[in-house]
Design a protein around this motif. Sequence first.
Motif, PDB file in Angstrom:
ATOM      1  N   HIS A 173      45.335  39.540  56.754  1.00  0.00           N
ATOM      2  CA  HIS A 173      46.628  40.164  56.517  1.00  0.00           C
ATOM      3  C   HIS A 173      47.064  41.088  57.643  1.00  0.00           C
ATOM      4  N   LEU A 174      48.379  41.191  57.790  1.00  0.00           N
ATOM      5  CA  LEU A 174      48.945  42.177  58.695  1.00  0.00           C
ATOM      6  C   LEU A 174      49.086  43.503  57.959  1.00  0.00           C
ATOM      7  N   ASN A 175      49.013  44.601  58.708  1.00  0.00           N
ATOM      8  CA  ASN A 175      49.304  45.891  58.104  1.00  0.00           C
ATOM      9  C   ASN A 175      50.799  46.176  58.260  1.00  0.00           C
ATOM     10  N   GLU A 176      51.217  47.361  57.848  1.00  0.00           N
ATOM     11  CA  GLU A 176      52.646  47.696  57.878  1.00  0.00           C
ATOM     12  C   GLU A 176      53.211  47.626  59.293  1.00  0.00           C
ATOM     13  N   GLN A 177      52.439  48.108  60.259  1.00  0.00           N
ATOM     14  CA  GLN A 177      52.893  48.052  61.653  1.00  0.00           C
ATOM     15  C   GLN A 177      52.998  46.610  62.138  1.00  0.00           C
ATOM     16  N   GLY A 178      52.066  45.774  61.685  1.00  0.00           N
ATOM     17  CA  GLY A 178      52.091  44.368  62.072  1.00  0.00           C
ATOM     18  C   GLY A 178      53.346  43.666  61.587  1.00  0.00           C
ATOM     19  N   TYR A 179      53.712  43.935  60.330  1.00  0.00           N
ATOM     20  CA  TYR A 179      54.934  43.333  59.796  1.00  0.00           C
ATOM     21  C   TYR A 179      56.169  43.860  60.525  1.00  0.00           C
ATOM     22  N   ALA A 180      56.143  45.132  60.898  1.00  0.00           N
ATOM     23  CA  ALA A 180      57.272  45.707  61.636  1.00  0.00           C
ATOM     24  C   ALA A 180      57.450  44.999  62.976  1.00  0.00           C
ATOM     25  N   ILE A 181      56.329  44.702  63.637  1.00  0.00           N
ATOM     26  CA  ILE A 181      56.386  43.967  64.907  1.00  0.00           C
ATOM     27  C   ILE A 181      56.891  42.545  64.669  1.00  0.00           C
ATOM     28  N   LEU A 182      56.411  41.923  63.591  1.00  0.00           N
ATOM     29  CA  LEU A 182      56.825  40.556  63.269  1.00  0.00           C
ATOM     30  C   LEU A 182      58.311  40.486  62.936  1.00  0.00           C
ATOM     31  N   ASN A 183      58.843  41.559  62.376  1.00  0.00           N
ATOM     32  CA  ASN A 183      60.262  41.578  62.005  1.00  0.00           C
ATOM     33  C   ASN A 183      61.192  41.609  63.218  1.00  0.00           C
ATOM     34  N   GLN A 184      60.680  42.024  64.362  1.00  0.00           N
ATOM     35  CA  GLN A 184      61.528  42.077  65.554  1.00  0.00           C
ATOM     36  C   GLN A 184      61.992  40.685  65.988  1.00  0.00           C
ATOM     37  N   PRO A 185      61.076  39.729  66.218  1.00  0.00           N
ATOM     38  CA  PRO A 185      61.551  38.382  66.563  1.00  0.00           C
ATOM     39  C   PRO A 185      62.273  37.705  65.400  1.00  0.00           C
ATOM     40  N   LEU A 186      61.892  38.061  64.154  1.00  0.00           N
ATOM     41  CA  LEU A 186      62.590  37.491  63.002  1.00  0.00           C
ATOM     42  C   LEU A 186      64.050  37.926  63.000  1.00  0.00           C
ATOM     43  N   SER A 187      64.295  39.199  63.259  1.00  0.00           N
ATOM     44  CA  SER A 187      65.668  39.710  63.309  1.00  0.00           C
ATOM     45  C   SER A 187      66.459  39.016  64.409  1.00  0.00           C
ATOM     46  N   GLN A 188      65.826  38.815  65.556  1.00  0.00           N
ATOM     47  CA  GLN A 188      66.488  38.131  66.666  1.00  0.00           C
ATOM     48  C   GLN A 188      66.830  36.694  66.289  1.00  0.00           C
ATOM     49  N   LEU A 189      65.900  36.026  65.610  1.00  0.00           N
ATOM     50  CA  LEU A 189      66.134  34.643  65.187  1.00  0.00           C
ATOM     51  C   LEU A 189      67.278  34.566  64.183  1.00  0.00           C
ATOM     52  N   ASN A 191      69.758  36.667  63.787  1.00  0.00           N
ATOM     53  CA  ASN A 191      71.018  36.952  64.481  1.00  0.00           C
ATOM     54  C   ASN A 191      71.487  35.744  65.282  1.00  0.00           C
ATOM     55  N   SER A 192      70.535  35.049  65.899  1.00  0.00           N
ATOM     56  CA  SER A 192      70.873  33.850  66.658  1.00  0.00           C
ATOM     57  C   SER A 192      71.425  32.763  65.742  1.00  0.00           C
ATOM     58  N   MET A 193      70.793  32.597  64.580  1.00  0.00           N
ATOM     59  CA  MET A 193      71.265  31.604  63.610  1.00  0.00           C
ATOM     60  C   MET A 193      72.654  31.963  63.103  1.00  0.00           C
ATOM     61  N   GLU A 194      72.905  33.252  62.918  1.00  0.00           N
ATOM     62  CA  GLU A 194      74.208  33.702  62.436  1.00  0.00           C
ATOM     63  C   GLU A 194      75.296  33.427  63.472  1.00  0.00           C
ATOM     64  N   ARG A 195      74.982  33.660  64.743  1.00  0.00           N
ATOM     65  CA  ARG A 195      75.959  33.407  65.807  1.00  0.00           C
ATOM     66  C   ARG A 195      76.299  31.924  65.897  1.00  0.00           C
ATOM     67  N   LYS A 196      75.277  31.071  65.751  1.00  0.00           N
ATOM     68  CA  LYS A 196      75.520  29.628  65.798  1.00  0.00           C
ATOM     69  C   LYS A 196      76.391  29.190  64.630  1.00  0.00           C
ATOM     70  N   LYS A 197      76.160  29.806  63.458  1.00  0.00           N
ATOM     71  CA  LYS A 197      76.947  29.452  62.277  1.00  0.00           C
ATOM     72  C   LYS A 197      78.411  29.834  62.472  1.00  0.00           C
ATOM     73  N   ILE A 198      78.637  30.993  63.090  1.00  0.00           N
ATOM     74  CA  ILE A 198      80.011  31.449  63.337  1.00  0.00           C
ATOM     75  C   ILE A 198      80.721  30.516  64.316  1.00  0.00           C
ATOM     76  N   LYS A 199      79.996  30.073  65.358  1.00  0.00           N
ATOM     77  CA  LYS A 199      80.586  29.172  66.347  1.00  0.00           C
ATOM     78  C   LYS A 199      80.969  27.834  65.724  1.00  0.00           C
ATOM     79  N   ASN A 200      80.117  27.373  64.801  1.00  0.00           N
ATOM     80  CA  ASN A 200      80.386  26.083  64.158  1.00  0.00           C
ATOM     81  C   ASN A 200      81.476  26.201  63.101  1.00  0.00           C
TER      82      ASN A 200
END
Length: 200
Positions: A173-189, A191-200
């Motif tokens: 398992h990840l600890n709280e800090q690990g999940y916080a780090i994992l959330n960074q690329p998740l947030s970027q992904l 946001n990227s998916m949202e931008r593509k949806k808006i363009k389409n």
Amino acid sequence: MKLSKGSVFLRVVVLAVLGSSIALNTILYSRAKRYYIEVNQTRLDPFGLNEYPTNLQQVTKTDRTRIVFFGDSRAASWNPPNISEYEFINRGIGSQTSVQTIQRFAAHVTPLKPNIIIIQVGVNDLKTIALFPDRRDAIVANCKANIRRIVEESKNLGAAAIVTTIYSSDELHLNEQGYAILNQPLSQLLNSMERKKIKN
């Protein structure tokens, strides 16, 4: 009667050993009891269907993008990023294998009508390889097939599927800090998916 230093030391050692033994046995008993309860809970509800509401009559409508975390304990422990545009719902259950999760997909995920499903499952399948090394190839193949089925079921709902890596930290398992780090690329992904949806 005055005790010699050797006798005092011996008594201290004996008491320390007894104390350590009692503490260790208490820990082992606690773990054995927890395991016994989990085993019998699995017998009563092998897929964990009673862990969450099923067959919801009415799903709360929202203008936000609905994201479901689905899988085992690592999904269950995942604290989502703080993004107001998204609604996060957790449907993870500890100790589950991929075959257990796919069996409860229709009950726990389908009624929620998610837009995105984040899949985190598979490590409990792989843990069994140590117990059944001669079945390694079959275990891995079945795990992959079950994850593919979850992805297909997600697509059938019209939801995007995000399959996360079977990572390990403190063994599982990840600890709280690990999940916080994992959330960074998740947030970027996201946001990227949202931008593509808006363009389409």
